[in-house]
Scaffold this motif. Structure first.
Motif, short mmCIF file in Angstrom:
data_model
loop_
_atom_site.label_atom_id
_atom_site.label_comp_id
_atom_site.label_asym_id
_atom_site.label_seq_id
_atom_site.Cartn_x
_atom_site.Cartn_y
_atom_site.Cartn_z
N ASP A 14 0.92 -1.44 0.05
CA ASP A 14 -0.07 -0.11 0.04
C ASP A 14 0.86 1.26 -0.10
O ASP A 14 0.37 2.29 -0.15
CB ASP A 14 -1.10 0.01 1.21
CG ASP A 14 -2.09 -1.08 1.01
OD1 ASP A 14 -2.21 -1.55 -0.04
OD2 ASP A 14 -2.85 -1.40 2.38
N GLY A 15 2.18 1.12 0.06
CA GLY A 15 2.93 2.25 0.09
C GLY A 15 3.24 2.99 1.55
O GLY A 15 3.69 3.80 1.51
N VAL A 16 3.22 2.10 2.47
CA VAL A 16 3.32 2.58 3.59
C VAL A 16 4.92 2.75 3.85
O VAL A 16 5.48 1.85 3.77
CB VAL A 16 2.62 1.99 4.87
CG1 VAL A 16 3.18 2.58 6.22
CG2 VAL A 16 1.01 2.09 4.93
N PRO A 17 5.39 4.02 4.18
CA PRO A 17 6.90 4.01 4.85
C PRO A 17 7.41 3.03 5.84
O PRO A 17 6.53 2.90 6.68
CB PRO A 17 7.14 5.52 5.02
CG PRO A 17 5.57 6.07 4.93
CD PRO A 17 4.69 5.14 4.68
N PHE A 18 8.51 2.40 5.33
CA PHE A 18 9.12 1.60 6.29
C PHE A 18 10.44 2.03 7.05
O PHE A 18 11.06 2.68 6.16
CB PHE A 18 9.33 0.15 5.71
CG PHE A 18 8.32 -0.77 5.68
CD1 PHE A 18 8.36 -1.95 6.48
CD2 PHE A 18 6.98 -0.39 5.22
CE1 PHE A 18 7.27 -2.86 6.11
CE2 PHE A 18 5.92 -1.31 5.19
CZ PHE A 18 6.14 -2.48 5.79
N LEU A 19 10.82 2.15 8.25
CA LEU A 19 11.76 2.68 8.80
C LEU A 19 12.72 1.65 9.38
O LEU A 19 11.88 1.00 10.45
CB LEU A 19 11.38 3.91 9.81
CG LEU A 19 10.56 4.93 9.37
CD1 LEU A 19 10.32 6.07 10.54
CD2 LEU A 19 11.42 5.65 8.15
N ASP A 20 13.71 1.42 9.27
CA ASP A 20 14.56 0.23 9.83
C ASP A 20 15.41 0.91 10.60
O ASP A 20 16.13 1.93 10.42
CB ASP A 20 15.53 -0.26 8.75
CG ASP A 20 16.35 -1.46 9.00
OD1 ASP A 20 16.83 -1.48 10.34
OD2 ASP A 20 16.82 -2.17 8.03
N VAL A 52 13.64 3.04 4.78
CA VAL A 52 14.61 4.06 5.42
C VAL A 52 15.46 3.71 6.62
O VAL A 52 14.78 3.34 7.51
CB VAL A 52 13.96 5.57 5.39
CG1 VAL A 52 15.19 6.58 5.93
CG2 VAL A 52 13.48 6.10 4.28
N TRP A 53 16.77 3.66 6.47
CA TRP A 53 17.57 3.01 7.55
C TRP A 53 17.93 4.35 8.56
O TRP A 53 18.83 4.92 8.36
CB TRP A 53 18.74 2.34 7.00
CG TRP A 53 19.67 1.77 8.03
CD1 TRP A 53 19.32 1.48 9.42
CD2 TRP A 53 21.05 1.32 7.73
NE1 TRP A 53 20.41 0.68 9.91
CE2 TRP A 53 21.20 0.81 8.99
CE3 TRP A 53 22.06 1.22 6.66
CZ2 TRP A 53 22.80 -0.04 9.21
CZ3 TRP A 53 23.07 0.75 7.15
CH2 TRP A 53 23.69 0.19 8.08
#
Length: 177
Positions: free
Chosen positions: A55-61, A91-92
């Motif tokens: 769905d395009g939700v941002p992921f933060l590592d 995004v790390w």
């Protein structure tokens, strides 16, 4: 009778300890069983993470970065920072899941959250690390404390993502300090 009990125990799977949410942020050891909850956030599994990713939700590592040469290497040893693989598009935000953050790490987390959500504290975001890693719990809790209302914490991290058949991991590039 004993065989039936043993079979039932085997089929039930491993026993999982109930880990309570701490009052503050968790320190060492970071790789340890985590709570099943995070007040103010939604806890998700791999199936939900894969759907949110689609769905395009941002992921933060938030896995820490090992950029410093280890102590005690023999003279003349060439050391290269080990590669870090992550969920595609993540995004790390390295080093933002520790118990206590230095000002630069706090700023990295705040800037990363603002950029990922377009400055909208109601926009969804997924925070993850490795399985059984308190770094993601700490970072997700910080996001909630900063007023983000749609924080999705993915405690299974990259291991659960891979086991569930998520997209292949990619080499991560750390965000600038």
């Amino acid at each position: 009778m004993i065989r039936a009990v043993l079979l039932a125990l085997c089929l039930a799977g491993p026993a999982t300890a109930q880990v309570p949410e701490p009052d503050g942020y968790r320190g060492e050891p970071y790789r340890a069983p985590v709570p099943a909850t995070l007040q103010g956030a939604t806890v998700i599994d791999a199936r939900q993470a894969i759907r949110l990713h689609a769905d395009g939700v941002p992921f933060l590592d938030v896995l820490p970065r090992r950029a410093n040469k280890p102590q005690g290497l023999p003279e003349g040893t060439v050391w290269r920072e080990p590669p870090h693989e992550t969920i595609p598009g993540a995004v790390w935000l390295w080093d933002t899941g520790y118990e206590a953050l230095a000002p630069a790490e706090q700023a990295r987390l705040e800037t990363g959250l603002r950029q990922a959500t377009g400055g909208d504290p109601a926009a969804p975001v997924v925070i993850f690390c490795r399985s059984d890693c308190w770094m993601s719990w700490n970072a997700a809790r910080r996001a909630v404390s900063l007023g983000y209302a749609a924080v999705h914490w993915f405690p299974g991290g990259v291991e659960e993502w891979q086991a569930a058949g998520g997209a292949p991991l990619v080499r991560a590039t750390p965000v600038a300090p």
